[in-house]
Design an enzyme around this catalytic site. Structure first.
Site, short mmCIF file in Angstrom:
data_model
loop_
_atom_site.label_atom_id
_atom_site.label_comp_id
_atom_site.label_asym_id
_atom_site.label_seq_id
_atom_site.Cartn_x
_atom_site.Cartn_y
_atom_site.Cartn_z
CB THR A 1 -12.17 -0.01 16.15
OG1 THR A 1 -13.04 0.88 15.19
CG2 THR A 1 -10.98 0.66 16.53
CG ASN B 1 -21.98 7.45 13.01
OD1 ASN B 1 -22.15 8.49 12.55
ND2 ASN B 1 -20.75 6.60 12.89
CE LYS C 1 -4.19 0.36 2.82
NZ LYS C 1 -4.73 0.58 3.83
CB THR D 1 -15.20 4.74 15.72
OG1 THR D 1 -15.22 6.08 14.92
CG2 THR D 1 -16.18 4.88 16.65
CE LYS E 1 -16.37 0.06 12.43
NZ LYS E 1 -15.77 0.92 13.34
CG PHE F 1 -18.24 13.56 13.16
CD1 PHE F 1 -18.85 12.66 13.92
CD2 PHE F 1 -17.33 14.43 13.86
CE1 PHE F 1 -19.01 12.80 15.25
CE2 PHE F 1 -17.15 14.42 15.19
CZ PHE F 1 -18.27 13.72 16.08
NE ARG G 1 -15.89 -1.18 4.33
CZ ARG G 1 -15.09 -0.43 5.02
NH1 ARG G 1 -14.38 -0.69 6.23
NH2 ARG G 1 -14.51 0.71 4.43
CB CYS H 1 -19.65 4.43 10.13
SG CYS H 1 -17.80 4.70 9.85
C1 UDX Z 1 -21.51 7.81 8.08
C2 UDX Z 1 -21.68 9.00 8.72
O1 UDX Z 1 -22.64 10.00 8.17
C3 UDX Z 1 -20.26 9.82 9.16
O2 UDX Z 1 -20.56 11.13 9.76
C4 UDX Z 1 -19.49 8.73 9.85
O3 UDX Z 1 -18.47 9.11 10.85
C5 UDX Z 1 -19.29 7.47 8.92
O4 UDX Z 1 -20.68 7.17 8.80
P1 UDX Z 1 -21.18 7.01 5.71
O5 UDX Z 1 -21.10 5.57 6.13
O6 UDX Z 1 -20.16 7.16 4.69
O7 UDX Z 1 -20.89 7.98 6.86
O8 UDX Z 1 -22.51 7.22 4.91
P2 UDX Z 1 -23.67 8.12 4.98
O9 UDX Z 1 -23.76 8.97 3.86
O10 UDX Z 1 -23.96 8.59 6.49
O11 UDX Z 1 -25.03 6.91 4.80
C6 UDX Z 1 -25.02 5.95 5.46
C7 UDX Z 1 -26.14 5.11 5.11
O12 UDX Z 1 -27.45 5.53 5.56
C8 UDX Z 1 -26.13 4.51 3.63
O13 UDX Z 1 -26.61 3.13 3.70
C9 UDX Z 1 -27.26 5.10 3.19
O14 UDX Z 1 -28.00 4.67 1.89
C10 UDX Z 1 -28.12 5.38 4.23
N1 UDX Z 1 -29.00 6.53 4.09
C11 UDX Z 1 -28.64 7.81 4.39
C12 UDX Z 1 -30.47 6.20 4.20
O15 UDX Z 1 -30.99 5.27 4.00
N2 UDX Z 1 -31.09 7.49 4.10
C13 UDX Z 1 -30.84 8.64 4.51
O16 UDX Z 1 -31.74 9.79 4.39
C14 UDX Z 1 -29.56 8.78 4.60
#
Ligand code: UDX
Length: 432
Positions: free
Chosen positions: A86, A211, A35, A122, A266, A152, A331, A263
């Site tokens: 983690t 979260n 990497k 986290t 988990k 975040f 994931r 996230c």
């Molecule tokens: C998330 C958090 O937003 C971020 O702050 C954190 O620290 C890491 O985890 P991420 O996993 O990249 O980020 O995705 P995010 O955009 O938050 O969406 C998470 C999940 O929720 C996705 O599967 C998305 O499709 C779903 N989602 C999101 C919905 O089903 N409806 C919504 O209105 C918003």
């Protein structure tokens, strides 16, 4: 400032790159030689819009370096960010902290001068206390402060989230450490007062509680969408109507196939096990997890109903398979549960995803990747819009499918049911 980032996964790479962009000297270290070699050649191992360009720019000016020499990198730095993984332990369901403590031991052996040791990964509440104990507070007095500074970052928006944060949370009881952290973040917090200084344990909990709250919003709106579906009410109107209340807010109220990613699944589980440790039951978070874990069953039975119980040899196309748009991450994607179940029932699957072919489906028969939407949709019996990629938002389905009878199941509510009805397309969606 001289910064060492340990762990060049998603969080480490984005944070290290952005700190370099803000004018610091950053070394990103990882034990994975391949990497690091690739990063030194400008090859970025993750898909994150804008990241490669900033890495290349800062590597050229030498403000961003990559190395496998963890000890030396710690020695020459005064700010150490721990950004290792983690993962959830499969048996205990707790966050597995072995990587965090391995790194802590290496730091302990290289404490040549005062350093800030910061957890960005986290970590469960009170991990900072454990790190402090490993570093041996008595022997190494005045040589370090342990801080919690949770990230975040959303995948696909990570650079923007880093450089324009809603808030920067710093957990420490040391005013010296707090001053250094404030200076470090000054370029991105000076416009708005978004710097929040708190206790270390509170900072650790803020990450999980944020979260879990967002996950709760999603499971909640998905549950309401089930009710809408039965009572002939449009969930989009309900989301808009409740979101107009500023106390609720309109974000994270999109009904869909359930949350996935690295996230939310988990962190919600880890929060529940932390609470258990303190003899506290988090019944709300438990329900959120259970609802989301079972969401695929609801979707599969809906697909079965749409296809009038005939799934065998039916051609089903998935538009998008990642857990959300803007990432190549699979994931905990709902597609990982829905697709195998349909294959077992005899369906013939094709999928198209702008982030490319997925190794997760290699072990299955009767599933094919198509690099373009046209090829994926041709002759399908059912199109399932699984991920809300922009590429799928304005399609002419009749031209793509090229057969008289076909159906659409839009799991992201991207299209208008009224327009679909007018076009005489058999269209199904979530909670409408
Ligand atoms: C998330 C958090 O937003 C971020 O702050 C954190 O620290 C890491 O985890 P991420 O996993 O990249 O980020 O995705 P995010 O955009 O938050 O969406 C998470 C999940 O929720 C996705 O599967 C998305 O499709 C779903 N989602 C999101 C919905 O089903 N409806 C919504 O209105 C918003």
């Amino acid at each position: 400032m001289k910064i060492c980032i340990i762990g060049t996964g998603y969080v480490g790479l984005v944070s290290g790159t952005c700190f370099a962009e803000l004018g610091n000297n950053v070394i990103c270290v990882d034990k994975d030689k391949e990497k690091i070699n690739k990063l030194n050649q400008g090859i970025v191992p993750i898909y994150e819009p804008g990241l490669e360009e900033i890495i290349k720019r800062n590597s050229r000016t030498k403000s961003l370096k990559f190395s496998t020499d963890i000890s030396l990198s710690i020695k020459v730095s005064n700010i150490i960010f721990i950004c290792v993984g983690t993962p959830t332990n499969k048996i205990t369901k707790k966050a597995d902290l072995k990587y965090i403590f391995n790194v802590t031991n290496i730091i302990k052996n290289n404490l040549n001068k005062y350093k800030l040791i910061i957890t960005k990964s986290t970590v469960p509440v009170m991990t900072g206390d454990k790190i402090e104990r490993i570093l041996n507070i008595r022997k190494n007095k005045n040589k370090f402060d342990v801080i919690s500074n949770p990230e975040f970052l959303r995948e696909g928006e990570a650079i923007r989230d880093f450089l324009y944060p809603d808030r920067v949370v710093i957990g420490t009881s040391s005013s010296k450490a707090n001053n250094i952290m404030r200076n470090l973040y000054l370029p991105i917090i000076k416009k708005k007062n978004r710097y929040f200084h708190t206790s270390r344990r509170a900072a650790e909990l803020i990450k999980y509680a944020s979260n879990a709250f967002l996950a709760t919003k999603i499971s909640y709106i998905n549950e309401i969408s089930n009710l809408c579906e039965k009572s002939n009410i449009d969930i989009k109107e309900v989301s808009t109507g409740i979101g107009l209340d500023e106390r609720i807010g309109d974000r994270f109220l999109r009904a869909g196939p359930g949350y996935g990613g690295s996230c939310f699944p988990k962190d919600t589980k880890a929060l529940v096990s932390t609470a258990k440790k303190f003899n506290t039951e988090l019944s709300i978070v438990n329900s959120v997890i259970r609802f989301n874990d079972n969401r695929h069953k609801f979707l599969i039975s809906k697909i079965t109903k749409i296809m009038n119980n005939k799934l065998k040899n039916k051609r089903i196309t998935f538009l998008g398979v990642t857990f959300k748009a803007g990432t190549d991450d699979m994931r905990e994607s709902p597609s990982l549960k829905i697709i195998p179940s349909l294959i077992r029932k005899g369906s013939l699957i094709k999928y198209c995803d702008p982030s490319g072919i997925k190794k997760e489906f290699n072990k299955f028969k009767n599933i094919n990747y198509c690099s373009n939407i046209k090829e994926a949709c041709k002759n399908s019996d059912l199109l399932i819009i699984h991920t809300e990629w922009n590429e799928f938002k304005q399609l002419n389905f009749k031209n793509l499918v090229k057969k008289k009878k076909f159906k659409i199941y839009d799991m992201r509510n991207l299209y208008s049911p009224t327009k679909m009805k007018k076009s005489k397309i058999s269209y199904f969606c979530i909670g409408r």
